[in-house]
Design an enzyme around this catalytic site. Structure first.
Site, PDB file in Angstrom:
ATOM      1  N   CYS A  31      -6.657  -1.131   8.437  1.00 17.97           N
ATOM      2  CA  CYS A  31      -6.369  -1.207   7.004  1.00 17.97           C
ATOM      3  C   CYS A  31      -5.798   0.127   6.545  1.00 17.97           C
ATOM      4  O   CYS A  31      -6.322   1.184   6.916  1.00 17.97           O
ATOM      5  CB  CYS A  31      -7.659  -1.505   6.244  1.00 17.97           C
ATOM      6  SG  CYS A  31      -7.445  -1.642   4.469  1.00 17.97           S
ATOM      7  N   LEU A  32      -4.741   0.074   5.746  1.00 16.66           N
ATOM      8  CA  LEU A  32      -4.125   1.310   5.242  1.00 16.66           C
ATOM      9  C   LEU A  32      -5.097   2.100   4.368  1.00 16.66           C
ATOM     10  O   LEU A  32      -4.923   3.297   4.177  1.00 16.66           O
ATOM     11  CB  LEU A  32      -2.844   0.987   4.465  1.00 16.66           C
ATOM     12  CG  LEU A  32      -1.683   0.408   5.287  1.00 16.66           C
ATOM     13  CD1 LEU A  32      -0.545  -0.020   4.380  1.00 16.66           C
ATOM     14  CD2 LEU A  32      -1.195   1.413   6.326  1.00 16.66           C
ATOM     15  N   HIS A  51      -9.372  -7.986  -0.290  1.00 14.71           N
ATOM     16  CA  HIS A  51      -9.093  -6.802  -1.129  1.00 14.71           C
ATOM     17  C   HIS A  51      -9.134  -7.178  -2.614  1.00 14.71           C
ATOM     18  O   HIS A  51      -9.532  -6.377  -3.453  1.00 14.71           O
ATOM     19  CB  HIS A  51      -7.710  -6.226  -0.815  1.00 14.71           C
ATOM     20  CG  HIS A  51      -7.695  -5.261   0.342  1.00 14.71           C
ATOM     21  ND1 HIS A  51      -8.428  -4.102   0.362  1.00 14.71           N
ATOM     22  CD2 HIS A  51      -7.009  -5.283   1.512  1.00 14.71           C
ATOM     23  CE1 HIS A  51      -8.201  -3.452   1.501  1.00 14.71           C
ATOM     24  NE2 HIS A  51      -7.342  -4.154   2.225  1.00 14.71           N
ATOM     25  N   GLN A  83      -5.005  -1.651  -3.567  1.00 15.58           N
ATOM     26  CA  GLN A  83      -4.830  -0.511  -2.658  1.00 15.58           C
ATOM     27  C   GLN A  83      -3.858   0.521  -3.211  1.00 15.58           C
ATOM     28  O   GLN A  83      -3.863   1.677  -2.786  1.00 15.58           O
ATOM     29  CB  GLN A  83      -4.315  -0.978  -1.289  1.00 15.58           C
ATOM     30  CG  GLN A  83      -5.307  -1.797  -0.488  1.00 15.58           C
ATOM     31  CD  GLN A  83      -4.706  -2.187   0.848  1.00 15.58           C
ATOM     32  OE1 GLN A  83      -4.024  -3.189   0.959  1.00 15.58           O
ATOM     33  NE2 GLN A  83      -4.957  -1.386   1.870  1.00 15.58           N
ATOM     34  N   GLY A 130       0.299  -5.595   5.870  1.00 14.37           N
ATOM     35  CA  GLY A 130      -0.165  -6.211   4.630  1.00 14.37           C
ATOM     36  C   GLY A 130      -0.582  -5.137   3.646  1.00 14.37           C
ATOM     37  O   GLY A 130      -1.003  -4.039   4.054  1.00 14.37           O
ATOM     38  N   HIS A 165      -7.736 -11.044   5.158  1.00 14.72           N
ATOM     39  CA  HIS A 165      -8.002  -9.606   4.967  1.00 14.72           C
ATOM     40  C   HIS A 165      -7.499  -9.141   3.595  1.00 14.72           C
ATOM     41  O   HIS A 165      -8.224  -8.484   2.849  1.00 14.72           O
ATOM     42  CB  HIS A 165      -7.321  -8.820   6.097  1.00 14.72           C
ATOM     43  CG  HIS A 165      -7.401  -7.332   5.973  1.00 14.72           C
ATOM     44  ND1 HIS A 165      -8.047  -6.534   6.885  1.00 14.72           N
ATOM     45  CD2 HIS A 165      -6.886  -6.469   5.036  1.00 14.72           C
ATOM     46  CE1 HIS A 165      -7.958  -5.265   6.507  1.00 14.72           C
ATOM     47  NE2 HIS A 165      -7.244  -5.192   5.397  1.00 14.72           N
ATOM     48  N   GLU A 166      -6.256  -9.517   3.266  1.00 15.88           N
ATOM     49  CA  GLU A 166      -5.664  -9.097   1.980  1.00 15.88           C
ATOM     50  C   GLU A 166      -6.372  -9.768   0.806  1.00 15.88           C
ATOM     51  O   GLU A 166      -6.599  -9.154  -0.233  1.00 15.88           O
ATOM     52  CB  GLU A 166      -4.162  -9.405   1.940  1.00 15.88           C
ATOM     53  CG  GLU A 166      -3.330  -8.707   3.003  1.00 15.88           C
ATOM     54  CD  GLU A 166      -3.583  -7.219   3.117  1.00 15.88           C
ATOM     55  OE1 GLU A 166      -3.889  -6.564   2.112  1.00 15.88           O
ATOM     56  OE2 GLU A 166      -3.488  -6.704   4.253  1.00 15.88           O
TER      57      GLU A 166
HETATM   58 CO    CO Z   1      -6.561  -3.679   4.090  1.00 20.87          CO
END
Ligand code: CO
Length: 196
Positions: free
Chosen positions: A121-122, A167, A65, A60, A163-164
């Protein structure tokens, strides 16, 4: 694999690699604004987001991000990435089974149940922790053509959407941990980051 999916697959292997911002970058704390125009610029950006997510690799990626504070995220929990040795003897990756989801201006309209799920998470590389989420959700959103859609999700997809979606509100998964756990994880993460 039929011709149509072959075409879709190679489509995701083109694009621009976007810079992924990592904690504690300020943009990750900002509340993102809704998308108003569904144009080619938006669709190019989404293509680049998918490309960046697949290359990372991640399941994701939300627009903040990659430095764009708008209510957009992409998810693919189904694709596979296989390490291969190419003709020149170099390591490369072969991708298959793409199943991209694009969410624009999403709203979680229903939720129930509870699930504990190990997330990463990236934007917080190297950190994997269990987070409590809703098990089932219904989400309303627009696709990249501006069409309104509804999706009901459970398990991994449900967790990933939550989660996304966080963000877009400037919330990282580590903020869902207990205070003690969060302090521990953050301290360790920042220490490792300084070393790099
Ligand atoms: Co993330």
């Amino acid at each position: 694999m039929n011709l149509e999916s072959e075409k879709i697959d190679s489509h995701h292997l083109n694009g621009s690699l976007l810079k992924i911002y990592t904690y504690p970058a300020k943009i990750l704390k900002k509340k993102a604004i809704p998308v108003k125009t569904f144009d080619d610029d938006l669709r190019t950006f989404i293509k680049d987001m998918l490309f960046t997510m697949y290359q990372a690799p991640g399941i994701g990626l939300a627009a903040p991000q990659v430095g764009r504070s708008e209510r957009i995220f992409v998810i693919d929990i189904d694709y596979e990435r296989e390490k291969i040795i190419d003709e020149d003897g170099k390591e490369a990756f072969k991708f298959h089974s793409f199943n991209p989801h694009v969410f624009i201006n999403p709203k979680i309209t229903k939720h129930d149940g509870e699930i504990l799920y190990e997330e990463g998470c990236l934007s917080v590389p190297g950190v994997y922790e269990e987070v409590k989420r809703f098990e089932n959700i219904t989400v309303e959103y627009h696709d990249q053509w501006g069409e309104l859609k509804t999706l009901t999700a459970d398990s991994t997809l449900s967790v990933c959407i939550q989660h996304e979606n966080d963000h877009l509100n400037g919330v990282l998964f580590i903020e869902k941990l207990s205070l003690i756990k969060r302090q521990l994880v953050t301290k360790k993460y920042l220490k490792n980051k300084d070393k790099k």
